[in-house]
Design an enzyme around this catalytic site. Structure first.
Site, mmCIF file in Angstrom:
data_model
loop_
_atom_site.group_PDB
_atom_site.id
_atom_site.type_symbol
_atom_site.label_atom_id
_atom_site.label_comp_id
_atom_site.label_asym_id
_atom_site.label_seq_id
_atom_site.Cartn_x
_atom_site.Cartn_y
_atom_site.Cartn_z
ATOM 1 N N ARG A 108 1.260 -0.818 -0.088
ATOM 2 C CA ARG A 108 -0.298 -0.003 0.349
ATOM 3 C C ARG A 108 0.810 1.343 -0.071
ATOM 4 O O ARG A 108 0.551 2.457 0.782
ATOM 5 C CB ARG A 108 -0.740 0.009 1.118
ATOM 6 C CG ARG A 108 -2.280 -0.911 1.350
ATOM 7 C CD ARG A 108 -2.652 -1.439 0.480
ATOM 8 N NE ARG A 108 -4.119 -2.153 0.044
ATOM 9 C CZ ARG A 108 -3.199 -3.511 -0.128
ATOM 10 N NH1 ARG A 108 -2.592 -3.631 -1.196
ATOM 11 N NH2 ARG A 108 -4.214 -4.505 -0.436
ATOM 12 N N SER A 126 -10.908 0.489 3.125
ATOM 13 C CA SER A 126 -10.324 0.640 3.862
ATOM 14 C C SER A 126 -9.223 1.448 5.159
ATOM 15 O O SER A 126 -8.673 2.072 3.969
ATOM 16 C CB SER A 126 -9.075 -0.776 3.600
ATOM 17 O OG SER A 126 -9.824 -2.365 3.334
ATOM 18 N N GLU A 175 -4.765 3.882 5.993
ATOM 19 C CA GLU A 175 -4.504 3.676 4.783
ATOM 20 C C GLU A 175 -5.028 4.718 3.888
ATOM 21 O O GLU A 175 -4.353 4.863 2.886
ATOM 22 C CB GLU A 175 -5.385 2.445 4.225
ATOM 23 C CG GLU A 175 -5.004 1.885 3.135
ATOM 24 C CD GLU A 175 -5.670 1.029 2.842
ATOM 25 O OE1 GLU A 175 -5.995 0.695 1.291
ATOM 26 O OE2 GLU A 175 -5.297 -0.059 3.498
#
Length: 336
Positions: free
Chosen positions: A161, A236, A332
């Site tokens: 990520r 998320s 995130e």
């Protein structure tokens, strides 16, 4: 001037949490030329730039004192097993288009919200596949110099990520992606919940077609994840944990059943949703903010929540998880 520059522009409908912030200046760009024009405008006015795609992975914390560029650069081209995608294209539609071209590789990434230009910034991933495994070239403009720069896969410094572009935080406007896909290659069905779904649907995971995998992923995501157009969210809100083996063993002393998925470099990927659920946060609501009852990684807003409410709520969860389990969750979405 070709582009339409607006002043004191509300961004509430341009971010999926519907946070009510504004930009001093705002414009949409649909081409390289318009992007260059917007950059030149920012130079003349000495403005900072914030690039938005679909706004599905951002938390706006203040009014933006500069120029917000909404990326609407479209285009999809195929050359043998390589495809080029304009950075303003809807990501899910790109996945469906690639399957119509009978090319494999993106089916596990179906229904991830956002634009294709956001995909390498976040190094999007789902069901065992990350976009970094498909990228060959990311075409960009440097927002400070206006220089056109192509980044190879290695240049992008991809990790979980994360990427070079995320670290540099709005120094580049991504124009297009070039992806290497494959024809008639077996889809990746190694992810446990994907395999289980296929088996329940009487599909042999080892023989599943790309279209079958895409349909399975779409069904699973629709069951677990709310549509940001209907229920404001950014998908998320917390990253999964990437841990050294010793850290995982220490955590396992507290939570004996906690799962671990091995990464390519021998570390443990631990699902943060498991920790959040065990700590009792799944489905918990405080005023206009809550954790989804269907998926513990998803933070939901009523659409009237302030950034202070959203970040305060998430900070309470991070602190509680740290106090109970000795690990620190990371957010995130990008915070602006």
């Amino acid at each position: 001037m070709m582009i339409d520059i607006k002043q004191n522009f509300s961004l509430k409908t341009y971010n999926s949490l519907r946070i009510d912030k504004s930009a001093n200046y705002f414009c949409e760009v649909t081409s390289l030329e318009e992007s260059q024009e917007a950059i030149e405008f920012s130079r003349l006015k000495k403005l900072k730039i914030l690039v938005l795609g679909s706004g599905t992975n951002v938390v706006l914390t203040k009014n933006f004192d500069g120029l917000v560029i909404k990326n609407k650069i479209e285009g999809k081209k195929r050359k043998k097993e390589s495809v080029t995608l304009g950075s303003g294209e809807n990501w899910h539609q790109c996945v469906l288009w690639s399957l119509k071209q009978k090319l494999n590789g993106l089916e596990n990434l179906a229904l991830i919200p956002g634009t294709s230009g956001a995909a390498p910034i976040q190094n999007i991933g789902a069901y065992g596949v990350e976009i970094s495994s498909k990228i060959s070239i990311v075409r960009t403009i440097n927002l400070k110099t206006g220089e056109l720069i192509d980044f190879s896969k290695d240049d992008c410094l991809f990790s979980y990520r994360d990427s070079f572009f995320k670290k540099k935080n709005n120094e580049y406007l991504i124009i297009a992606l070039e992806l290497n896909l494959t024809k008639n290659k077996k889809s990746d069905t190694s992810y446990q919940s994907l395999r289980e779904y296929l088996i329940k649907d009487d599909i042999n995971p080892e023989k599943a077609t790309a279209n079958q995998v895409c349909r399975a992923v779409t069904t699973i995501r629709n069951r677990l994840l709310p549509d940001p157009e209907i229920q404001p969210n950014v998908g998320s809100f917390f990253k999964n944990l990437i841990m050294e083996r010793k850290e995982y063993r220490d955590l396992k002393k507290i939570l004996k059943e906690i799962p671990c998925f091995k990464t390519d470099d021998g570390k443990c990927k631990v699902p943060s949703a498991y920790l959040i659920e065990k700590a009792g946060w799944k489905g918990f609501k405080k005023r206009d903010v809550s954790i989804s009852p269907n998926h513990a990684l998803v933070l939901l807003s009523s659409g009237n929540s302030s950034c202070e409410e959203i970040l305060g709520f998430s900070s309470t969860i991070v602190e509680d998880i740290h106090n109970k389990f000795g690990v620190k969750l990371e957010l995130e979405p990008s915070i602006y």
